[in-house]
Design a protein around this motif. Sequence first.
Motif, short mmCIF file in Angstrom:
data_model
loop_
_atom_site.label_atom_id
_atom_site.label_comp_id
_atom_site.label_asym_id
_atom_site.label_seq_id
_atom_site.Cartn_x
_atom_site.Cartn_y
_atom_site.Cartn_z
N PHE A 29 0.75 -0.96 0.07
CA PHE A 29 0.17 -0.02 -0.01
C PHE A 29 0.90 1.04 0.01
O PHE A 29 1.86 1.25 0.74
N GLN A 30 0.61 2.37 -0.61
CA GLN A 30 1.16 3.52 -0.96
C GLN A 30 0.51 4.52 -0.20
O GLN A 30 -0.54 5.05 -0.43
N ARG A 31 0.87 4.89 1.02
CA ARG A 31 0.30 6.03 1.71
C ARG A 31 0.22 7.43 1.06
O ARG A 31 -0.79 8.15 1.27
N VAL A 32 1.11 7.60 0.07
CA VAL A 32 1.17 9.01 -0.51
C VAL A 32 1.44 8.71 -2.12
O VAL A 32 2.41 7.83 -2.07
N LEU A 33 0.82 9.04 -3.05
CA LEU A 33 1.03 8.99 -4.35
C LEU A 33 1.63 10.43 -4.72
O LEU A 33 0.76 11.32 -4.84
N GLY A 34 3.10 10.28 -5.19
CA GLY A 34 3.61 11.68 -5.22
C GLY A 34 3.22 12.16 -6.80
O GLY A 34 2.09 11.45 -7.55
N GLU A 35 3.77 13.26 -7.42
CA GLU A 35 3.24 13.67 -8.68
C GLU A 35 3.25 12.59 -9.68
O GLU A 35 4.48 11.90 -9.88
N ARG A 36 2.31 12.52 -10.78
CA ARG A 36 2.34 11.21 -11.67
C ARG A 36 2.50 11.77 -13.08
O ARG A 36 2.78 10.87 -13.82
N SER A 54 -6.92 14.51 -1.49
CA SER A 54 -7.22 12.96 -1.27
C SER A 54 -8.55 12.54 -1.97
O SER A 54 -9.45 13.47 -2.10
N GLY A 55 -8.37 11.63 -2.74
CA GLY A 55 -10.02 11.28 -3.24
C GLY A 55 -10.04 11.55 -4.59
O GLY A 55 -9.09 11.87 -5.47
N LYS A 56 -11.47 11.61 -5.03
CA LYS A 56 -11.50 11.91 -6.43
C LYS A 56 -11.43 13.46 -6.86
O LYS A 56 -11.35 13.73 -8.32
N VAL A 57 -11.18 14.34 -5.86
CA VAL A 57 -10.87 15.58 -6.34
C VAL A 57 -9.52 15.59 -7.12
O VAL A 57 -9.29 16.56 -7.76
N TYR A 58 -8.56 14.74 -6.87
CA TYR A 58 -7.50 14.70 -7.72
C TYR A 58 -7.82 14.73 -9.11
O TYR A 58 -6.99 15.37 -9.82
N TYR A 59 -8.67 13.95 -9.47
CA TYR A 59 -8.88 13.91 -11.00
C TYR A 59 -9.73 15.22 -11.58
O TYR A 59 -9.29 15.63 -12.72
N GLU A 60 -10.36 15.75 -10.78
CA GLU A 60 -10.65 17.08 -11.05
C GLU A 60 -9.57 18.17 -11.43
O GLU A 60 -9.44 19.06 -12.04
N LEU A 61 -8.79 18.30 -10.41
CA LEU A 61 -7.45 19.19 -10.26
C LEU A 61 -6.67 18.85 -11.53
O LEU A 61 -6.13 19.73 -12.33
N LEU A 62 -6.54 17.41 -11.79
CA LEU A 62 -5.68 17.00 -13.04
C LEU A 62 -6.20 17.57 -14.11
O LEU A 62 -5.43 18.10 -15.28
N GLU A 63 -7.58 17.26 -14.35
CA GLU A 63 -8.36 17.73 -15.52
C GLU A 63 -7.90 19.25 -15.84
O GLU A 63 -7.80 19.80 -16.84
N LYS A 64 -8.33 19.92 -14.79
CA LYS A 64 -8.00 21.56 -14.77
C LYS A 64 -6.70 21.97 -15.08
O LYS A 64 -6.56 22.90 -15.82
N ARG A 65 -5.59 21.48 -14.28
CA ARG A 65 -4.37 21.70 -14.84
C ARG A 65 -3.82 21.21 -16.21
O ARG A 65 -3.26 22.20 -16.78
N LEU A 78 -2.87 12.02 -1.02
CA LEU A 78 -2.69 11.33 0.25
C LEU A 78 -3.76 10.05 0.42
O LEU A 78 -4.95 10.47 0.38
N GLU A 79 -3.16 8.95 0.21
CA GLU A 79 -4.21 7.61 0.31
C GLU A 79 -4.46 7.33 1.74
O GLU A 79 -5.31 6.48 1.82
N GLN A 80 -3.72 7.86 2.78
CA GLN A 80 -3.85 7.48 4.16
C GLN A 80 -3.94 8.67 4.92
O GLN A 80 -2.95 9.45 4.78
N ILE A 81 -5.04 9.14 5.46
CA ILE A 81 -5.15 10.22 6.45
C ILE A 81 -4.77 10.15 7.72
O ILE A 81 -4.10 11.09 8.51
N ALA A 82 -5.06 8.98 8.41
CA ALA A 82 -4.66 8.55 9.62
C ALA A 82 -4.17 7.35 9.81
O ALA A 82 -4.82 6.19 9.37
N PRO A 83 -3.16 6.82 10.54
CA PRO A 83 -2.09 8.06 10.98
C PRO A 83 -1.53 8.72 9.80
O PRO A 83 -1.38 8.42 8.85
#
Length: 117
Positions: A29-36, A54-65, A78-83
Amino acid sequence: PLIVASTKSLFRHKLCRSPIEDMGPNTRFQRVLGERDPEIAANPEKVDRLIFCSGKVYYELLEKREELGLKNVAIVTLEQIAPFPFDRVKAIMEAYKNVDIGDGLHPGNIVWCQEEP
């Protein structure tokens, strides 16, 4: 069994896929996914804004960028918020030396983006 706590929209999203190799033996499991984006990831000195999400907002940000043609903005998921993965976030922030982290009075160019309910 696999349990996914997510919206159905990601099941059908064309960019939300992983190759089978990502789930095979010797993977974890990857807790954080860096720039893709390979171009942005290979040139961290050109980045002056860092977005964590975190979550689906990534794809919205990616499309806008992509729509705006921005190559100076890195998006980290961030794929893991806690801890909270402080160690991974710190390492990513240190990689982007030209991103202003702020001084406590002025906010800088590191952003946490989330979808509002």
